[in-house]
Design a protein around this motif. Structure first.
Motif, PDB file in Angstrom:
ATOM      1  N   UNK A   1      10.278   4.224 -21.406  1.00  0.00           N
ATOM      2  CA  UNK A   1       9.233   3.364 -21.124  1.00  0.00           C
ATOM      3  C   UNK A   1       9.782   2.366 -19.834  1.00  0.00           C
ATOM      4  N   UNK A   2       9.280   2.467 -18.782  1.00  0.00           N
ATOM      5  CA  UNK A   2       9.729   1.547 -17.705  1.00  0.00           C
ATOM      6  C   UNK A   2       9.185   0.349 -17.832  1.00  0.00           C
ATOM      7  N   UNK A   3       9.714  -0.583 -18.179  1.00  0.00           N
ATOM      8  CA  UNK A   3       9.275  -1.853 -18.513  1.00  0.00           C
ATOM      9  C   UNK A   3       9.489  -2.799 -17.270  1.00  0.00           C
ATOM     10  N   UNK A   4      10.198  -2.417 -16.300  1.00  0.00           N
ATOM     11  CA  UNK A   4      10.298  -3.267 -15.100  1.00  0.00           C
ATOM     12  C   UNK A   4       9.584  -3.060 -14.111  1.00  0.00           C
ATOM     13  N   UNK A   5       8.760  -1.952 -14.038  1.00  0.00           N
ATOM     14  CA  UNK A   5       7.893  -1.573 -13.181  1.00  0.00           C
ATOM     15  C   UNK A   5       6.968  -2.634 -12.965  1.00  0.00           C
ATOM     16  N   UNK A   6       6.240  -3.191 -14.203  1.00  0.00           N
ATOM     17  CA  UNK A   6       5.343  -4.401 -14.182  1.00  0.00           C
ATOM     18  C   UNK A   6       5.917  -5.657 -13.284  1.00  0.00           C
ATOM     19  N   UNK A   7       7.114  -5.511 -13.059  1.00  0.00           N
ATOM     20  CA  UNK A   7       7.469  -6.957 -12.354  1.00  0.00           C
ATOM     21  C   UNK A   7       7.803  -6.454 -11.032  1.00  0.00           C
ATOM     22  N   UNK A   8       7.629  -5.335 -10.465  1.00  0.00           N
ATOM     23  CA  UNK A   8       7.850  -5.113  -9.055  1.00  0.00           C
ATOM     24  C   UNK A   8       6.935  -5.237  -8.089  1.00  0.00           C
ATOM     25  N   UNK A   9       7.272  -6.111  -6.872  1.00  0.00           N
ATOM     26  CA  UNK A   9       6.157  -6.300  -5.958  1.00  0.00           C
ATOM     27  C   UNK A   9       6.367  -5.271  -4.586  1.00  0.00           C
ATOM     28  N   UNK A  10       5.086  -4.417  -4.573  1.00  0.00           N
ATOM     29  CA  UNK A  10       5.404  -3.237  -3.551  1.00  0.00           C
ATOM     30  C   UNK A  10       5.008  -3.974  -2.182  1.00  0.00           C
ATOM     31  N   UNK A  11       5.690  -3.566  -1.191  1.00  0.00           N
ATOM     32  CA  UNK A  11       5.371  -3.888   0.466  1.00  0.00           C
ATOM     33  C   UNK A  11       3.922  -3.488   0.805  1.00  0.00           C
ATOM     34  N   UNK A  12       3.151  -4.347   1.604  1.00  0.00           N
ATOM     35  CA  UNK A  12       1.934  -4.073   2.325  1.00  0.00           C
ATOM     36  C   UNK A  12       1.793  -2.859   3.068  1.00  0.00           C
ATOM     37  N   UNK A  13       0.784  -2.139   2.834  1.00  0.00           N
ATOM     38  CA  UNK A  13       0.570  -0.774   3.820  1.00  0.00           C
ATOM     39  C   UNK A  13      -0.503  -0.633   4.603  1.00  0.00           C
ATOM     40  N   UNK A  14      -1.182  -1.975   4.967  1.00  0.00           N
ATOM     41  CA  UNK A  14      -2.236  -2.047   5.742  1.00  0.00           C
ATOM     42  C   UNK A  14      -1.911  -1.447   7.270  1.00  0.00           C
ATOM     43  N   UNK A  15      -1.062  -1.552   7.660  1.00  0.00           N
ATOM     44  CA  UNK A  15      -0.711  -1.111   9.141  1.00  0.00           C
ATOM     45  C   UNK A  15      -0.616   0.475   9.138  1.00  0.00           C
ATOM     46  N   UNK A  16      -0.312   0.878   7.974  1.00  0.00           N
ATOM     47  CA  UNK A  16      -0.216   2.197   8.101  1.00  0.00           C
ATOM     48  C   UNK A  16      -1.437   3.055   7.702  1.00  0.00           C
ATOM     49  N   UNK A  17      -2.598   2.264   7.529  1.00  0.00           N
ATOM     50  CA  UNK A  17      -3.812   3.081   7.011  1.00  0.00           C
ATOM     51  C   UNK A  17      -4.767   2.818   8.279  1.00  0.00           C
ATOM     52  N   UNK A  18      -5.439   3.816   8.815  1.00  0.00           N
ATOM     53  CA  UNK A  18      -6.628   3.736   9.788  1.00  0.00           C
ATOM     54  C   UNK A  18      -7.654   2.905   9.519  1.00  0.00           C
ATOM     55  N   UNK A  19      -7.785   1.877  10.414  1.00  0.00           N
ATOM     56  CA  UNK A  19      -8.798   0.775  10.224  1.00  0.00           C
ATOM     57  C   UNK A  19     -10.142   1.310  10.555  1.00  0.00           C
ATOM     58  N   UNK A  20     -10.350   2.170  11.537  1.00  0.00           N
ATOM     59  CA  UNK A  20     -11.569   2.326  12.028  1.00  0.00           C
ATOM     60  C   UNK A  20     -12.004   3.873  11.876  1.00  0.00           C
ATOM     61  N   UNK A  21     -13.011   4.243  11.468  1.00  0.00           N
ATOM     62  CA  UNK A  21     -13.164   5.557  11.191  1.00  0.00           C
ATOM     63  C   UNK A  21     -14.192   6.210  12.443  1.00  0.00           C
ATOM     64  N   UNK A  22     -14.161   7.577  12.569  1.00  0.00           N
ATOM     65  CA  UNK A  22     -14.907   8.075  13.667  1.00  0.00           C
ATOM     66  C   UNK A  22     -16.401   8.103  13.018  1.00  0.00           C
ATOM     67  N   UNK A  23     -17.394   7.834  14.210  1.00  0.00           N
ATOM     68  CA  UNK A  23     -18.705   8.196  13.529  1.00  0.00           C
ATOM     69  C   UNK A  23     -19.542   8.875  14.384  1.00  0.00           C
ATOM     70  N   UNK A  24     -20.736   9.533  14.174  1.00  0.00           N
ATOM     71  CA  UNK A  24     -21.569  10.324  15.210  1.00  0.00           C
ATOM     72  C   UNK A  24     -21.261  11.648  14.713  1.00  0.00           C
ATOM     73  N   UNK A  25     -22.191  12.454  15.481  1.00  0.00           N
ATOM     74  CA  UNK A  25     -22.281  13.999  15.203  1.00  0.00           C
ATOM     75  C   UNK A  25     -21.189  14.646  15.400  1.00  0.00           C
TER      76      UNK A  25
END
Length: 613
Positions: free
Chosen positions: A577-601
């Protein structure tokens, strides 16, 4: 090896008598040697009576099969004629030959005539059995008896020769007298028949006294056979005392057989029928009942004689036979009364209403006969129980005789039947209101219940159930004391029953023995359970160190191991059982995710086909 016969200083083989040629000198010399030794008769080898009795017992007469014995006599005659070359012509022509004194060189010539007489006699006895249903055969019966007497006379005449010894001469005379007596008996010529039988009896008695005990047994048996015939002839001549002697002979011998059996039974029935003509009523328990049925009259007249004969019986076998005969006659009388009751059913029911429950005479007679039948059955079972008790107490029989030793369980069944019969006695029509009768039957029931309870306790003792046996012994004492206290005026009716005082004494002795046995059984340290009776349910693989006689080991369901085997705990694979995993703070990944999705036909189509910008 062939047997040899001594003739002076020489020994002659008897084998040539059967296997030698007809014209060989050795065969003729052997014939002459045997004939000179036997004096031409039966004296040295066997007697006339012995030949007759052995042939009869071995060829059908042990079971009364006269036809089988007649066939044997015919076959033996044919063999004798062929061996002696004494044929009566051929298949086309009959040529009669007679045995004369000149040709008595072989004792088988006398045997030839004896077999002729036996064949005629056996045919006559066969016809006598058949004449019961076909009376016309009686004429043929008498003809064959005359033929048998004729052959017996010829045998007696030939035995007068000097070549025959004195013993054979006497036996031939006795044989001829016996057949003559039987012929005169059938003709009902009582005086001539008695003279012939007396002559036969005298000769056999003299022969029995003159020879060894083994031969005397055979002669004495024939004397016993013809003695009832002599007394029957004397009775018919006018000797009234002969009837009592005939009854005593019938009682001692356990029943007559042969020529006299049917005649004696008919004589007894005829005598009782004559007495029954004067009998018109019978009295029982203070009520007089008219008796109009002849069969019932004959039975009631012979009841006292039958009971006296049972009391005088010398052995249990004879007593049992007399009991069965009495019960059979009683059942016939009851059946005759029932036939009279059937057409009178409505009238009997009407009489019950008018007489306030008083049964009719014919119904009361039926109750009386039923009482006799049940009482006789009780006496018979009690007699059997007494004989079993004697054998049980003596215990003289061993296992070597092949017979099972008596047990207490055998007596329990007999007393159950007696108690059932007593219950039926209390339910007889016409005796429901008879208080004395009901009281008497009640006391008898207590007596037999006490004995039944006693033998049940004895059976429990055999299997070492001490407490159950002790309780039953106390119950026996209770029944016995009730009988003693309630006997009073009924002591006369209880005289024929077993004495309860003897039972009380025996039970007290058994109680002390039982208590001692129970104490010894409880304190016995060596008493262990038999290894053959140990049943722990363990398979063979778990009891190798313990000896046990297990019959299941040779059966199809043998228990060797536990199958299927049981579950056992085993170590399992470790979990991390990995007990330390519950105390780890992961870095933000918002800049990696596409903010605006394509729309229209256009974007939709591109998305379908997988185009990317």
């Amino acid at each position: 090896a062939c047997p040899r016969v001594s003739s002076g200083d020489r020994w002659v083989s008897v084998g040539s008598l059967f296997w030698g040629s007809a014209g060989s000198p050795g065969l003729m010399r052997c014939f002459r040697t045997i004939s000179s030794l036997l004096l031409g008769g039966f004296g040295v080898v066997s007697t006339v009576l012995q030949i007759v009795k052995e042939s009869q017992q071995q060829h059908g007469l042990r079971h009364g099969d006269f036809q089988r014995y007649r066939g044997y006599c015919s076959r033996r005659l044919r063999r004798l004629r062929k061996t002696l070359n004494f044929k009566m012509g051929n298949r086309h022509k009959f040529t009669g030959k007679k045995v004369t004194e000149e040709i008595l060189s072989d004792n088988r010539y006398l045997l030839l005539i004896l077999m002729d007489a036996e064949r005629a006699w056996s045919y006559a006895m066969q016809l006598k059995q058949e004449a019961n249903t076909e009376p016309r055969k009686r004429f043929h019966l008498l003809s064959r008896l005359r033929k048998a007497v004729k052959h017996a006379e010829e045998l007696e005449r030939l035995c007068e020769s000097n070549r025959v010894d004195a013993k054979t001469k006497l036996e031939a005379q006795a044989y001829m007298a016996y057949l003559t007596g039987m012929l005169r008996f059938e003709h009902q010529e009582w005086k001539a028949a008695m003279e012939a039988f007396n002559k036969c009896k005298t000769i056999y008695e003299k022969l029995a006294n003159a020879f060894t005990e083994e031969q005397a047994v055979l002669y004495n048996q024939r004397v016993e056979e013809i003695s009832p015939n002599i007394r029957y002839c004397a009775y018919n001549i006018g000797d009234q005392s002969a009837m009592n002697e005939l009854m005593q002979m019938r009682l001692r011998s356990g029943g007559t057989e042969g020529l006299l059996a049917e005649k004696l039974e008919a004589l007894i029935t005829q005598t009782r029928a004559k007495q029954a003509a004067t009998m018109s009523e019978v009295e029982w328990r203070g009520r007089t009942v008219p008796v109009k049925i002849d069969k019932v009259r004959i039975f009631l007249l012979g009841l006292a004689d039958n009971e006296a004969a049972i009391a005088q019986a010398e052995n249990e076998e004879t007593k049992e036979r007399l009991f069965e005969s009495l019960l059979s006659e009683c059942r016939d009388a009851i059946q005759a009364v029932r036939e009279e009751l059937k057409p009178d059913q409505k009238q009997r029911e009407h009489s019950l209403e008018n007489d306030s429950g008083k049964v009719s005479n014919i119904q009361y007679l039926h109750s009386y006969l039923t009482y006799i039948k049940l009482s006789t059955a009780i006496k018979r079972n009690e007699s059997m129980a007494q004989s079993l008790q004697k054998a049980l107490l003596q215990q003289q029989r061993s296992d070597e005789d092949g017979k099972r030793s008596p047990r207490p369980q055998d007596l329990i069944r007999l007393y159950d039947i007696i108690l059932q019969n007593l219950v039926e006695l209390t339910q007889l029509p016409g005796l429901e209101e008879d208080k004395n009768f009901q009281k008497e039957i009640g006391l008898k029931t207590l007596v037999y219940k006490a004995y039944r309870c006693f033998f049940i306790a004895q059976s429990y003792v055999l299997v070492k159930k001490w407490s159950e046996a002790l309780v039953l012994y106390e119950r026996v004492l209770k029944y016995a004391r009730e009988v003693q206290s309630g006997a009073g005026a009924h002591r006369n009716s209880l005289k024929e029953l077993p004495d309860v005082q003897d039972l009380i004494t025996q039970v007290n002795a058994e109680k002390y023995s039982l208590q001692a046995a129970a104490i010894l059984d409880a304190n016995d340290p060596h008493e262990t359970e038999s290894p053959s009776q140990v049943k722990d349910g363990k398979p063979l693989s778990e009891r190798f160190e313990t000896f046990c006689l297990d019959p299941s080991l040779v059966s199809k369901q043998v228990s060797l191991v536990h199958f299927p085997p049981g579950f056992q705990p085993i170590p399992c694979k470790p979990l991390f059982f990995d007990l330390a995993l519950n105390h780890v703070a992961f870095p933000p990944l918002e800049d990696k995710v596409e903010q605006k999705a394509k729309s229209g036909l256009t974007g939709y189509i591109k998305g379908i086909f997988g185009f990317k910008s």
